[in-house]
Design a protein around this motif. Structure first.
Motif, PDB file in Angstrom:
ATOM      1  N   GLY A   1       0.822  -1.212   0.000  1.00 47.04           N
ATOM      2  CA  GLY A   1       0.000   0.000   0.000  1.00 47.04           C
ATOM      3  C   GLY A   1       0.854   1.258   0.000  1.00 47.04           C
ATOM      4  O   GLY A   1       0.581   2.217  -0.735  1.00 47.04           O
ATOM      5  N   ALA A   2       1.909   1.249   0.797  1.00 48.97           N
ATOM      6  CA  ALA A   2       2.793   2.424   0.863  1.00 48.97           C
ATOM      7  C   ALA A   2       3.445   2.690  -0.493  1.00 48.97           C
ATOM      8  O   ALA A   2       3.526   3.839  -0.945  1.00 48.97           O
ATOM      9  N   GLY A   3       3.898   1.625  -1.148  1.00 48.26           N
ATOM     10  CA  GLY A   3       4.510   1.772  -2.469  1.00 48.26           C
ATOM     11  C   GLY A   3       3.521   2.323  -3.483  1.00 48.26           C
ATOM     12  O   GLY A   3       3.860   3.194  -4.301  1.00 48.26           O
ATOM     13  N   LEU A   4       2.292   1.836  -3.432  1.00 47.64           N
ATOM     14  CA  LEU A   4       1.257   2.338  -4.337  1.00 47.64           C
ATOM     15  C   LEU A   4       0.949   3.804  -4.045  1.00 47.64           C
ATOM     16  O   LEU A   4       0.823   4.621  -4.965  1.00 47.64           O
ATOM     17  N   ALA A   5       0.851   4.132  -2.755  1.00 53.78           N
ATOM     18  CA  ALA A   5       0.538   5.521  -2.386  1.00 53.78           C
ATOM     19  C   ALA A   5       1.646   6.467  -2.850  1.00 53.78           C
ATOM     20  O   ALA A   5       1.374   7.572  -3.328  1.00 53.78           O
ATOM     21  N   SER A   6       2.892   6.012  -2.753  1.00 51.92           N
ATOM     22  CA  SER A   6       4.011   6.866  -3.172  1.00 51.92           C
ATOM     23  C   SER A   6       4.014   7.055  -4.685  1.00 51.92           C
ATOM     24  O   SER A   6       4.651   7.971  -5.199  1.00 51.92           O
ATOM     25  N   SER A   7       3.304   6.192  -5.386  1.00 55.42           N
ATOM     26  CA  SER A   7       3.247   6.280  -6.844  1.00 55.42           C
ATOM     27  C   SER A   7       1.937   6.902  -7.324  1.00 55.42           C
ATOM     28  O   SER A   7       1.562   6.747  -8.484  1.00 55.42           O
ATOM     29  N   GLY A   8       1.218   7.548  -6.418  1.00 56.53           N
ATOM     30  CA  GLY A   8       0.024   8.301  -6.829  1.00 56.53           C
ATOM     31  C   GLY A   8      -1.292   7.563  -6.716  1.00 56.53           C
ATOM     32  O   GLY A   8      -2.332   8.087  -7.108  1.00 56.53           O
ATOM     33  N   TYR A   9      -1.287   6.368  -6.183  1.00 60.21           N
ATOM     34  CA  TYR A   9      -2.542   5.630  -6.013  1.00 60.21           C
ATOM     35  C   TYR A   9      -3.120   5.856  -4.612  1.00 60.21           C
ATOM     36  O   TYR A   9      -2.444   6.390  -3.728  1.00 60.21           O
ATOM     37  N   ILE A  10      -4.390   5.469  -4.462  1.00 62.73           N
ATOM     38  CA  ILE A  10      -5.076   5.642  -3.182  1.00 62.73           C
ATOM     39  C   ILE A  10      -5.486   4.261  -2.689  1.00 62.73           C
ATOM     40  O   ILE A  10      -6.555   3.747  -3.038  1.00 62.73           O
ATOM     41  N   PRO A  11      -4.594   3.619  -1.917  1.00 66.73           N
ATOM     42  CA  PRO A  11      -4.861   2.248  -1.505  1.00 66.73           C
ATOM     43  C   PRO A  11      -5.753   2.132  -0.270  1.00 66.73           C
ATOM     44  O   PRO A  11      -5.548   2.846   0.716  1.00 66.73           O
ATOM     45  N   PHE A  12      -6.704   1.223  -0.367  1.00 67.62           N
ATOM     46  CA  PHE A  12      -7.561   0.872   0.769  1.00 67.62           C
ATOM     47  C   PHE A  12      -7.246  -0.575   1.133  1.00 67.62           C
ATOM     48  O   PHE A  12      -7.507  -1.491   0.355  1.00 67.62           O
ATOM     49  N   ALA A  13      -6.664  -0.779   2.299  1.00 65.92           N
ATOM     50  CA  ALA A  13      -6.283  -2.120   2.753  1.00 65.92           C
ATOM     51  C   ALA A  13      -7.165  -2.503   3.928  1.00 65.92           C
ATOM     52  O   ALA A  13      -7.433  -1.672   4.800  1.00 65.92           O
ATOM     53  N   SER A  14      -7.605  -3.738   3.950  1.00 66.65           N
ATOM     54  CA  SER A  14      -8.429  -4.140   5.089  1.00 66.65           C
ATOM     55  C   SER A  14      -8.141  -5.568   5.510  1.00 66.65           C
ATOM     56  O   SER A  14      -7.726  -6.407   4.710  1.00 66.65           O
ATOM     57  N   THR A  15      -8.363  -5.798   6.777  1.00 65.06           N
ATOM     58  CA  THR A  15      -8.324  -7.140   7.356  1.00 65.06           C
ATOM     59  C   THR A  15      -9.031  -7.018   8.710  1.00 65.06           C
ATOM     60  O   THR A  15      -9.646  -5.988   8.997  1.00 65.06           O
ATOM     61  N   PHE A  16      -8.971  -8.041   9.527  1.00 66.56           N
ATOM     62  CA  PHE A  16      -9.552  -7.889  10.861  1.00 66.56           C
ATOM     63  C   PHE A  16      -8.698  -6.900  11.661  1.00 66.56           C
ATOM     64  O   PHE A  16      -7.460  -6.874  11.512  1.00 66.56           O
ATOM     65  N   ALA A  17      -9.353  -6.160  12.535  1.00 69.52           N
ATOM     66  CA  ALA A  17      -8.645  -5.177  13.361  1.00 69.52           C
ATOM     67  C   ALA A  17      -7.451  -5.829  14.059  1.00 69.52           C
ATOM     68  O   ALA A  17      -6.354  -5.267  14.087  1.00 69.52           O
ATOM     69  N   ILE A  18      -7.675  -7.015  14.580  1.00 68.77           N
ATOM     70  CA  ILE A  18      -6.611  -7.661  15.345  1.00 68.77           C
ATOM     71  C   ILE A  18      -5.405  -7.965  14.457  1.00 68.77           C
ATOM     72  O   ILE A  18      -4.262  -7.853  14.895  1.00 68.77           O
ATOM     73  N   PHE A  19      -5.636  -8.318  13.186  1.00 70.80           N
ATOM     74  CA  PHE A  19      -4.515  -8.680  12.308  1.00 70.80           C
ATOM     75  C   PHE A  19      -3.794  -7.448  11.763  1.00 70.80           C
ATOM     76  O   PHE A  19      -2.639  -7.549  11.356  1.00 70.80           O
ATOM     77  N   THR A  20      -4.455  -6.307  11.774  1.00 66.18           N
ATOM     78  CA  THR A  20      -3.727  -5.089  11.393  1.00 66.18           C
ATOM     79  C   THR A  20      -2.600  -4.853  12.375  1.00 66.18           C
ATOM     80  O   THR A  20      -1.563  -4.297  12.028  1.00 66.18           O
ATOM     81  N   GLU A  21      -2.814  -5.306  13.609  1.00 66.90           N
ATOM     82  CA  GLU A  21      -1.842  -5.005  14.668  1.00 66.90           C
ATOM     83  C   GLU A  21      -0.503  -5.697  14.433  1.00 66.90           C
ATOM     84  O   GLU A  21       0.522  -5.221  14.899  1.00 66.90           O
ATOM     85  N   ARG A  22      -0.522  -6.813  13.725  1.00 68.69           N
ATOM     86  CA  ARG A  22       0.762  -7.479  13.488  1.00 68.69           C
ATOM     87  C   ARG A  22       1.585  -6.713  12.469  1.00 68.69           C
ATOM     88  O   ARG A  22       2.785  -6.937  12.328  1.00 68.69           O
ATOM     89  N   ALA A  23       0.952  -5.776  11.783  1.00 71.11           N
ATOM     90  CA  ALA A  23       1.683  -4.918  10.845  1.00 71.11           C
ATOM     91  C   ALA A  23       1.852  -3.519  11.426  1.00 71.11           C
ATOM     92  O   ALA A  23       2.043  -2.552  10.692  1.00 71.11           O
ATOM     93  N   PHE A  24       1.797  -3.429  12.742  1.00 72.15           N
ATOM     94  CA  PHE A  24       1.863  -2.091  13.360  1.00 72.15           C
ATOM     95  C   PHE A  24       3.146  -1.360  12.992  1.00 72.15           C
ATOM     96  O   PHE A  24       3.142  -0.173  12.682  1.00 72.15           O
ATOM     97  N   GLU A  25       4.256  -2.061  13.025  1.00 70.33           N
ATOM     98  CA  GLU A  25       5.506  -1.356  12.733  1.00 70.33           C
ATOM     99  C   GLU A  25       5.576  -0.930  11.277  1.00 70.33           C
ATOM    100  O   GLU A  25       6.148   0.117  10.959  1.00 70.33           O
ATOM    101  N   GLN A  26       4.982  -1.741  10.390  1.00 68.69           N
ATOM    102  CA  GLN A  26       4.909  -1.320   8.981  1.00 68.69           C
ATOM    103  C   GLN A  26       4.071  -0.043   8.875  1.00 68.69           C
ATOM    104  O   GLN A  26       4.404   0.876   8.122  1.00 68.69           O
ATOM    105  N   MET A  27       2.980  -0.003   9.634  1.00 70.63           N
ATOM    106  CA  MET A  27       2.135   1.194   9.628  1.00 70.63           C
ATOM    107  C   MET A  27       2.923   2.381  10.193  1.00 70.63           C
ATOM    108  O   MET A  27       2.835   3.496   9.679  1.00 70.63           O
TER     109      MET A  27
END
Lengths: 312, 272
Positions: free
Chosen positions: A62-88
């Motif tokens: 998503g970050a790579g897409l956003a840096s290239s002018g796209y508008i990414p919408f990423a979703s998963t369960f709230a709890i699983f977003t947390e395992r990517a906290f440092e990426q966020m």
């Protein structure tokens, strides 16, 4: 009886409605059927990226897409977003790339899946990240309205949606819903209940009960936790003199924390917080969970009375 | 640039790397010296970028995922004209464009804010997908270290990039065999690295990461692969070019003293 709906359906509807913008892309981590991004995927597979069961990768794609002018919408369960906290934190928030993350199935209201699936800390952790807007809407209408505003935001966001249905509050009132602006859904003068997500409905029920006992009650839907509508909070502190916050989230660091952090610097009036009291949940129905965690309307009205009693 | 010119560029960059880390008395010389021949070959012979227009939308992307090896990146950016040689003196200095770890918000020509290992390949994948959606022929090149592939997220990205057949995603693996605390072999054995990438569905080539002709050929090979992601596994020497840093875990993240700098500069052909 009002219409019942789940906020995740509002998210799915919004993605589909946003598809006319060719820059909108959707990222999935094998839970599109649950978060409701599947509608977009079915209509626009060419702009949907399956990341498999890999949330860390998804956030940075998503970050790579956003840096290239796209508008990414990423979703998963709230709890699983947390395992990517440092990426966020490091890959999205720090460079301020407008990736929009949605965590569905948030809170103990998620129910029978049990404690592993009941994220009660998501709002707190995302709130600590500079640049990130944090939202937790209460019905499908406001979820859709807020999601529709995200392409114009220009900064990253986290939105929590819920798995299960709650009464719909805003049919026909889409224009009232703005990121960062709390909504006064009922006005009173003795106490203000500031709620978010599934507890907005419980706050409304609590207010009815309080009114019947002669307590004039304001109810606010604080769908955006960050940036917090501090102007409204200061106004309520003056007009009501007592505040109760209510959220299906840990009592540590969420809406209650945010409101308290603000009031302590401006007008430290009596305040009570309704939230999950630093414990994990278990398998039970949605309503049973709210009861078990002491998040129901009667808990909110009791807290309101306590706050009022503390007024000097 | 021809091979001789690329080798000279790499020599000059090695000098700047040593000076930067010495000046700051902090930083990561070892991994900067191991990666620098590849960076020079890529920037000097292939990368479609415009130093006077660093935000050019259709540029190739280069993502240094091993963001601690920033002195190498800054030295190349200065050689290419993205930043000035005076900017190199701001390495790790308050307000300077040369932040401790490469940062896209601070330094022109930096495409990704790195510093936390295991992130750049996923980001490169996003850039590669964006290029495809745009119908552009631009590529996303990523560099990771060998210790870095111990991060699980690398393999999430490896699997996903192959699944999506990202022929415009190119990876360099700087195999200098040393990580922060010690040799990789001691910290975490990685066994057959080429076989791993091969089994994940990538096109794989193993080269000597300090042989400029081999590197340039490998970049041409990478660019010829268009139906799947490609990885060049470069065998390198940590600290390459400075005798006392070579293959020495102590210089993963340590600065040379004044005396050591003098030795390094002399070995790199700088006349006192």
């Amino acid at each position: 009886m009002s219409r019942m709906a789940a906020t995740r359906d509002g998210y799915g509807d919004a993605l589909l409605a946003l598809a006319g913008n060719p820059k909108v892309v959707v990222l999935e981590a094998d839970l599109g059927k649950s978060t409701k991004s599947l509608h977009f995927r079915k209509a626009h597979p060419e702009r949907t990226v399956s990341c498999g069961i890999g949330e860390q990768n998804m956030l940075l794609v998503g970050a790579g897409l956003a840096s290239s002018g796209y508008i990414p919408f990423a979703s998963t369960f709230a709890i699983f977003t947390e395992r990517a906290f440092e990426q966020m934190r490091n890959g999205v928030a720090r460079p301020n790339l407008a990736v929009h993350l949605c965590g569905s199935h948030g809170g103990t209201h998620t129910g029978t899946d049990g404690s592993s699936a009941q994220s009660i800390e998501d709002l707190a952790i995302y709130r600590t990240l500079p640049n990130v807007v944090v939202m937790h809407p209460c019905d499908d209408v406001s979820t859709k309205a807020l999601t529709m505003q995200l392409p114009e935001l220009g900064s990253p966001s986290y939105m929590r949606t819920a798995r299960n249905k709650t009464p719909v509050l805003y049919d026909g009132r889409e224009s009232e819903i703005k990121i960062g602006k709390g909504i006064v859904v009922k006005e009173g003068t003795d106490v203000a209940i500031i709620a978010c997500g599934v507890l907005v409905h419980e706050a409304m029920v609590a207010a009815e009960s309080l009114e019947s006992q002669g307590v004039s009650t304001t109810v606010v839907d604080m769908h955006t936790l960050k940036p917090l509508d501090t102007e409204l909070i200061d106004k309520l502190a003056k007009s009501c003199g007592a505040i109760v916050t209510a959220e299906d989230h840990s009592i540590i660091g969420g809406l209650g924390g945010a409101v308290a952090e603000h009031l302590i610097t401006t007008n430290p009036i009596p305040m009570e917080r309704i939230g999950v009291k630093d414990r994990f949940g278990e398998s039970a129905g949605s309503d049973e969970m709210l009861e078990m965690m002491e998040l129901k309307s009667q808990h909110i009205s009791d807290a309101a009375k306590k706050a009022i009693a503390r007024k000097v | 640039m021809n091979i001789t010119e690329l080798e000279e560029m790499a020599r000059k960059c090695r000098v700047e790397i040593c000076k930067m880390v010495h000046r700051a008395q902090a930083g990561h010389p070892g991994g900067s010296l191991s990666e620098i021949d590849i960076l020079c070959a890529l920037y000097g012979s292939r990368l479609r970028v415009q130093p006077d227009n660093p935000d050019w939308e259709d540029r190739d992307r280069f993502i240094l995922s091993k963001g601690h090896a920033s002195p190498g990146m800054y030295a190349v950016l200065a050689e290419m004209g993205f930043i000035s040689h005076a900017d190199l003196e701001t390495y790790r200095v308050k307000g300077g464009v040369c932040q401790g770890h490469v940062d896209m918000k601070w330094c022109p020509g930096v495409d990704f804010s790195a510093g936390s290992l295991g992130m750049g390949l996923s980001y490169g994948m996003g850039c590669a997908i964006a290029a495809k959606l745009d119908g552009s022929s631009r590529n996303a090149y990523v560099m990771v270290g060998d210790g870095e592939i111990q991060e699980g997220s690398i393999w999430e990205a490896a699997m996903a990039a192959a699944h999506h057949e990202l022929g415009n995603l190119k990876l360099f693996l700087d195999c200098n065999r040393i990580q922060n605390d010690d040799f990789c072999e001691t910290q975490m054995r990685m066994f057959d690295i080429p076989a791993k990438w091969n089994s994940f569905g990538w096109a794989v080539k193993v080269i000597d990461g300090h042989n400029m002709s081999e590197i340039v050929s490998a970049i041409e090979w990478m660019d010829s692969i268009t139906d799947k992601p490609a990885v060049v596994i470069a065998n390198t020497v940590k600290g390459k070019g400075v005798s006392y840093m070579e293959d020495n875990p102590a210089f993963h993240g340590a600065a040379p003293s004044d005396e050591q700098l003098a030795i390094a500069l002399s070995e790199l052909g700088v006349n006192a």
